[in-house]
Scaffold this active site. Structure first.
Site, PDB file in Angstrom:
ATOM      1  N   SER A  92     -27.418  15.494   7.989  1.00 54.32           N
ATOM      2  CA  SER A  92     -28.806  15.398   7.573  1.00 54.32           C
ATOM      3  C   SER A  92     -29.752  15.757   8.713  1.00 54.32           C
ATOM      4  O   SER A  92     -29.744  16.875   9.204  1.00 54.32           O
ATOM      5  CB  SER A  92     -29.083  13.995   7.017  1.00 54.32           C
ATOM      6  OG  SER A  92     -30.338  13.943   6.379  1.00 54.32           O
ATOM      7  N   ASP A 230     -35.649  18.622   6.743  1.00 48.70           N
ATOM      8  CA  ASP A 230     -34.602  18.394   7.733  1.00 48.70           C
ATOM      9  C   ASP A 230     -33.454  19.355   7.448  1.00 48.70           C
ATOM     10  O   ASP A 230     -33.558  20.254   6.615  1.00 48.70           O
ATOM     11  CB  ASP A 230     -34.157  16.931   7.725  1.00 48.70           C
ATOM     12  CG  ASP A 230     -33.564  16.507   6.388  1.00 48.70           C
ATOM     13  OD1 ASP A 230     -33.805  17.199   5.377  1.00 48.70           O
ATOM     14  OD2 ASP A 230     -32.863  15.482   6.339  1.00 48.70           O
ATOM     15  N   ASP A 232     -30.550  19.279   5.911  1.00 48.92           N
ATOM     16  CA  ASP A 232     -29.936  19.417   4.588  1.00 48.92           C
ATOM     17  C   ASP A 232     -30.951  19.329   3.458  1.00 48.92           C
ATOM     18  O   ASP A 232     -30.578  19.290   2.288  1.00 48.92           O
ATOM     19  CB  ASP A 232     -28.826  18.385   4.391  1.00 48.92           C
ATOM     20  CG  ASP A 232     -29.358  16.951   4.294  1.00 48.92           C
ATOM     21  OD1 ASP A 232     -30.420  16.674   4.878  1.00 48.92           O
ATOM     22  OD2 ASP A 232     -28.694  16.117   3.661  1.00 48.92           O
ATOM     23  N   ASP A 234     -32.865  17.050   2.244  1.00 45.70           N
ATOM     24  CA  ASP A 234     -33.126  15.888   1.383  1.00 45.70           C
ATOM     25  C   ASP A 234     -34.429  15.206   1.785  1.00 45.70           C
ATOM     26  O   ASP A 234     -34.941  14.362   1.048  1.00 45.70           O
ATOM     27  CB  ASP A 234     -31.950  14.909   1.382  1.00 45.70           C
ATOM     28  CG  ASP A 234     -31.676  14.276   2.737  1.00 45.70           C
ATOM     29  OD1 ASP A 234     -32.176  14.771   3.764  1.00 45.70           O
ATOM     30  OD2 ASP A 234     -30.928  13.271   2.770  1.00 45.70           O
TER      31      ASP A 234
END
Length: 463
Positions: A92, A230, A232, A234
């Protein structure tokens, strides 16, 4: 093994191919027969995905490979394909040397603590169910995962105007945001758009400090806003048309107030600003607080009265769309809000904010210290909540004492409707914490000496 957001840590130390293999074996052995897998842009993810997939297939699970894609893309794909689970190899917003593994259930929601515990127990006990040569799982490529996510995003918003937007992709998987906004007619400029798991453009986590380049670019152009993800995708944070970073609690308040109406509830973690409560009260809605972690927020959004969930870190959940934090969806929703109500700076100004203070103290034994904090606080105050840390709600403010999940620290947060009151609440909380640290230290020394019992005293309340 599993923290609030799955497994994360340095590659080659805490996160290895052997661990990924074990997770795959455990998930398949626990009865998840059809599993979607994917990863973020970190190069280490290629090795980890290979090991993870091998473990799944060895123990009989069929694997649907989504490839390199945003975490919300993969989570959405689980329910769309009628899979039993999803696994994303991602760290992440963590720095480049890290990687991790996050698990999703059949609805596309993060595994709950009980599901994670079942997987961890299998790994700890080496309890797998490898299949014979004719019972091993298959592998299938999913080429349309991102396209399907993009289509869902286009359907989720309606733009009467087409704002100019700068999208800071952060060298991660958030390019879907720029794509969809362009398809919706927006004038889109991208920043850090090349996928690169070393994150050369900026640190992966979008914060006021790391988004300086985005802020400068928006301020120097005629852009209506800037959004950032960020690694990834999410998470999503934003800057207004002047290049000013939108405070995280204010962004939560804007999303919450837009989603909620009379009688509705919004899920948010302990430590969320009173600004969100006040914004919702104006439309007859309220906040229901959860433990810190987007998985706990997602769990709360399954209640019928909860219409939105948010964590100021940048995780935003619209449960009727998906139970996974979806950064591209949040970006599209914010652009829609600006197109309908903008400019963003004016929307931000309408959210009343209050002084909030934060500090932290290093501790040797977080559990012992927090036990003593809980005891002391309950002797001083009436409205105490130990859902996650120790939270004290007062008429004109609150404070939270909470142990860090990753560092040897206990953090103090205090908020009030004026600065002096916030300072006094912070001082009161720090006083309780310092006494707890001293008592825990004394108890440890006494136990080492002769097993005796500490003398515990309470100093007068000074809020």
């Amino acid at each position: 093994m599993f923290g609030t957001s799955g497994i994360r840590g340095p590659v080659g130390e805490e996160v290895t191919a052997a661990l990924a293999l074990s997770v795959g074996r455990a998930v398949a052995s626990d009865g998840y027969d059809r599993v979607v897998v994917g990863r973020d842009v970190r190069e280490s993810g290629a090795v980890l995905i290979d090991a993870l997939t091998a473990g799944l297939r060895e123990c009989g699970a069929d694997v649907l490979e989504a490839g390199v894609a945003a975490t919300p893309t993969i989570a959405r794909t689980v329910s769309r394909t009628n899979a039993d689970a999803g696994i994303v190899v991602t760290a992440s917003h963590n720095p480049a040397p890290d990687n991790g593994i996050k698990l999703w259930d059949a609805s596309g929601k993060a595994f709950d603590p009980e599901q994670l515990e079942a997987i961890a127990m299998r790994i700890d006990g080496d309890e797998y169910d490898p299949q014979a040569w004719d019972g091993q799982g298959s592998s299938e490529s999913l080429a349309d995962a991102t396209d399907r996510h993009a289509a869902a995003l286009r359907e989720s918003v309606s733009l009467q105007e087409s704002p100019s937007v700068v999208v800071d992709i952060g060298n991660g998987t958030g390019g879907i945001t720029a794509r969809v906004l362009s398809e919706l007619g927006c004038d889109v400029t991208t920043l850090n758009g090349q996928q690169d798991g070393s994150f050369p453009g900026r640190p992966s986590e979008p914060t006021r400090e790391t988004l300086a380049e985005l802020s400068a670019l928006v301020a120097a152009t005629d852009a209506d806003l800037g959004v950032a993800h960020d690694g990834d995708a999410d998470r999503m944070q934003a800057v207004d048309e002047t290049g000013t970073f939108v405070p995280k609690d204010v962004l939560l308040a804007l999303f919450a107030r837009e989603a909620a109406s009379d009688g509705d509830a919004v899920a948010a973690p302990v430590g969320t600003s009173m600004a969100v409560d006040d914004a919702l009260a104006a439309v007859g809605a309220s906040v229901t607080r959860t433990r810190v972690g987007d998985g706990f927020v997602a769990d709360r959004t399954t209640r019928p009265d909860v219409v939105f969930g948010g964590e100021p870190s940048g995780a935003w959940i619209w449960p009727t769309e998906t139970p996974c934090p979806d950064g591209p969806l949040a970006a599209c929703k914010l652009v829609e809000l600006v197109a309908d109500r903008g400019p963003l700076s004016a929307l931000v100004e309408r959210v009343e904010t209050y002084p909030i203070r934060r500090t932290s103290l290093e501790v040797a034994d977080k559990t012992a210290v927090m036990d003593r904090v809980d005891d002391r606080v309950r002797k001083r105050y009436d409205d105490v909540d130990a859902l996650d840390g120790v939270y004290v709600d007062l008429d004109d403010g609150w404070f939270l004492v909470r142990a860090s999940g990753t560092e040897p620290l206990v953090r103090v947060t205090a908020e009030a409707r004026d600065e002096s009151r916030a300072e006094r609440l912070e001082a009161a909380a720090v006083d309780v914490l310092e006494q707890a640290i001293e008592a825990a230290s004394d108890a440890g020394r006494q136990s080492d000496h002769d097993g005796g019992r500490e003398a515990d005293t309470i100093t007068p309340d000074r809020p």
